[in-house]
Design a protein around this motif. Sequence first.
Motif, short mmCIF file in Angstrom:
data_model
loop_
_atom_site.label_atom_id
_atom_site.label_comp_id
_atom_site.label_asym_id
_atom_site.label_seq_id
_atom_site.Cartn_x
_atom_site.Cartn_y
_atom_site.Cartn_z
N PRO A 412 0.83 -1.21 0.00
CA PRO A 412 0.00 0.00 0.00
C PRO A 412 0.86 1.26 0.00
O PRO A 412 1.91 1.32 0.65
CB PRO A 412 -0.79 -0.12 1.31
N LEU A 413 0.42 2.28 -0.73
CA LEU A 413 1.06 3.58 -0.68
C LEU A 413 0.59 4.28 0.60
O LEU A 413 -0.58 4.19 0.97
CB LEU A 413 0.70 4.42 -1.89
N LEU A 414 1.50 5.00 1.26
CA LEU A 414 1.16 5.69 2.51
C LEU A 414 0.91 7.16 2.23
O LEU A 414 1.82 7.88 1.78
CB LEU A 414 2.27 5.52 3.53
N LEU A 415 -0.29 7.64 2.50
CA LEU A 415 -0.66 9.04 2.32
C LEU A 415 -0.56 9.74 3.67
O LEU A 415 -1.33 9.43 4.59
CB LEU A 415 -2.08 9.16 1.78
N ALA A 416 0.41 10.65 3.81
CA ALA A 416 0.54 11.45 5.02
C ALA A 416 -0.23 12.75 4.79
O ALA A 416 0.21 13.61 4.03
CB ALA A 416 2.01 11.73 5.32
N ALA A 417 -1.39 12.88 5.44
CA ALA A 417 -2.32 13.97 5.14
C ALA A 417 -2.56 14.84 6.36
O ALA A 417 -2.73 14.33 7.48
CB ALA A 417 -3.65 13.39 4.65
N THR A 418 -2.59 16.16 6.15
CA THR A 418 -2.81 17.13 7.21
C THR A 418 -4.23 17.69 7.11
O THR A 418 -4.65 18.13 6.04
CB THR A 418 -1.78 18.27 7.10
N VAL A 442 -4.01 5.87 4.84
CA VAL A 442 -3.94 7.28 5.22
C VAL A 442 -3.45 7.42 6.65
O VAL A 442 -3.97 6.75 7.55
CB VAL A 442 -5.31 7.97 5.07
N LEU A 443 -2.46 8.26 6.84
CA LEU A 443 -2.00 8.66 8.17
C LEU A 443 -2.39 10.13 8.34
O LEU A 443 -1.87 10.99 7.63
CB LEU A 443 -0.48 8.49 8.29
N CYS A 458 5.15 12.32 15.79
CA CYS A 458 4.30 11.14 15.62
C CYS A 458 4.26 10.71 14.16
O CYS A 458 4.42 9.52 13.85
CB CYS A 458 2.90 11.45 16.15
N VAL A 459 4.06 11.66 13.27
CA VAL A 459 4.05 11.34 11.83
C VAL A 459 5.41 10.81 11.41
O VAL A 459 5.52 9.82 10.67
CB VAL A 459 3.66 12.58 11.00
N GLN A 460 6.47 11.45 11.89
CA GLN A 460 7.81 11.03 11.51
C GLN A 460 8.08 9.58 11.92
O GLN A 460 8.61 8.80 11.13
CB GLN A 460 8.85 11.95 12.14
N ARG A 461 7.69 9.20 13.11
CA ARG A 461 7.90 7.82 13.55
C ARG A 461 7.15 6.83 12.68
O ARG A 461 7.69 5.79 12.29
CB ARG A 461 7.47 7.68 15.01
N ALA A 462 5.90 7.15 12.35
CA ALA A 462 5.09 6.24 11.54
C ALA A 462 5.63 6.13 10.12
O ALA A 462 5.68 5.03 9.55
CB ALA A 462 3.64 6.72 11.51
N VAL A 463 6.04 7.26 9.53
CA VAL A 463 6.60 7.24 8.18
C VAL A 463 7.92 6.47 8.16
O VAL A 463 8.16 5.66 7.25
CB VAL A 463 6.79 8.68 7.65
N GLY A 476 -7.31 4.24 9.99
CA GLY A 476 -7.75 5.31 10.87
C GLY A 476 -6.65 5.91 11.71
O GLY A 476 -6.92 6.71 12.62
N ALA A 477 -5.38 5.55 11.44
CA ALA A 477 -4.26 6.05 12.24
C ALA A 477 -4.22 7.58 12.19
O ALA A 477 -4.41 8.19 11.14
CB ALA A 477 -2.96 5.47 11.73
N SER A 478 -3.94 8.19 13.34
CA SER A 478 -3.98 9.64 13.44
C SER A 478 -2.92 10.13 14.42
O SER A 478 -2.56 9.43 15.37
CB SER A 478 -5.37 10.08 13.93
N CYS A 479 -2.40 11.32 14.16
CA CYS A 479 -1.43 11.96 15.05
C CYS A 479 -1.99 13.30 15.52
O CYS A 479 -2.59 14.04 14.74
CB CYS A 479 -0.11 12.19 14.31
N PRO A 480 -1.79 13.64 16.82
CA PRO A 480 -2.35 14.89 17.35
C PRO A 480 -1.66 16.12 16.79
O PRO A 480 -0.51 16.06 16.35
CB PRO A 480 -2.13 14.76 18.86
N ALA A 481 -2.36 17.23 16.84
CA ALA A 481 -1.79 18.50 16.40
C ALA A 481 -0.68 18.95 17.31
O ALA A 481 -0.71 18.70 18.52
CB ALA A 481 -2.89 19.58 16.33
N VAL A 482 0.33 19.59 16.73
CA VAL A 482 1.40 20.21 17.49
C VAL A 482 1.17 21.72 17.42
O VAL A 482 1.21 22.31 16.33
CB VAL A 482 2.78 19.85 16.92
#
Length: 486
Positions: A412-418, A442-443, A458-463, A476-482
């Motif tokens: 799967p391609l990983l989409l890092a989305a804000t 989607v992350l 959080c995004v960096q670790r997952a990527v 449904g993986a999600s990272c909190p706002a900084v």
Amino acid sequence: MLRVRKSAVGWAVALTLTAAGLTPANPAAARPQPAPTIDWQPCAEDSSAECGTLSLPVDWNRPGGERFDLSLARRVAKPATREGALVFGPGGPGDSGVDRVVDGSSRFSADLRARFDIVSFDPRGTGDSHPVVCARDLLARQPQLIADQAQFDATLADNALLRADCRARTGALYDHVDTTSAARDLDAVRAALGERQLTFHGSSYGTLLGQRYAELYPDRVRAMVLEATLDHSVGTRAFLDSQAATAEGAFDEFVAWCDRSRACALHGRDFRAIWAGLHARAERGLLTDPKRPGVVLTPFELSRLTHKEFYDTWRWPGLAEWLGKMDAPTAMRSAGPSTGDAVAPYPFAVFCQDWSLPVRDYREYAGHLRRAARLAPDLRYPPALFALVTCLDTPTPVANPQHRLRVHTDVPLLLAATVHDPATGYDWARNVARQLGRRGAVLTYQGWGHGSYSSSPCVQRAVDSYLIDQVVPARGASCPAVEPEV
């Protein structure tokens, strides 16, 4: 050689599927072409990085024809921990991947840099990769906004003159700077690096490159991150509507931050009233840029420059200060005559070969303007409107037209989305994910800014986990706002 330094054009775009954009003109075009080994040498700007070139066909349907040199750079991983090469796809269109590697390799974590050579390039037609060049005076004729049918007709004529001038100055490559051609370049880079499969991280416009590569070479994708994803399936109206809503959403988030943060120079004041006043002065031709004394800001330019500062939250305090200085105007001074070379690089040329955004006449164009103003009542003029103007009357079919993705990769391609991305809206990532189906994940980053890898640990670790160990985030993986730093 002309050099493009991190384009401000920044990103964007849309249309319907045609077979010409989905498959090569002949099967041989999709097969890997023999690629020589890149002769890596220390970069002139920083000898700790290596630079090189790769000779590639101008037209991949004629691999024996005219060639150009693709400019590349890399930083080599530690031999004891090296696992391969990670290729970065720069954004823009027009950003320099070479600059990203030479000047900004810290974009990636120390762990990634220890495991992978970080490699990037200036896409064909940009930077040091045979840049598209055009007459500066013709580029200057492009209006920011079109006021009536006469100006619409004049823009069509000027765009035709510009295309002819760029083609004459640039040569045959001018007609082959589309992202399908760039995807074939990317596969040649993979082969020249000695990589059996591609490990790729694309940002913004670089996500279009990744998507196209995955369509053409699904079995050669080892891992692919698409950060701040473009949806290359929408037509003119959907493209503009999405861009307007996305830009206005970013404006709302900035206003909310200013209301709650003392780091905002306008904290405690009615920001929307201040903005409306600045916009009204721009409409009357009475607003000047405090960073460039004497430069008068049009309403479109005020919106464009403001929108650009939404890309990174660390810029927000400076944006508030800039707007505050304009709210306390000083006497206007006229700007002197512009100086510079007779020609200028034009990296945005790729956009008009990737997107078909037809507009029949001024009446239709004016309808787009009115709708954008309803969707973005504060920002009013989303920068994407310029894409409509600069690509008016581009001959069709374009080389790489919009279409729904057809990806059949094993991973799967990983989409890092804000969620609050000001340029590539969260809705685009969701649309692309629907097109990918089980071949997409989607992350979600719940914060702000154009991109998330550099702003969210959080995004960096997952990527990193995905790129290194191919661990796909859970559904449904999600990272909190900084919260923006002060």
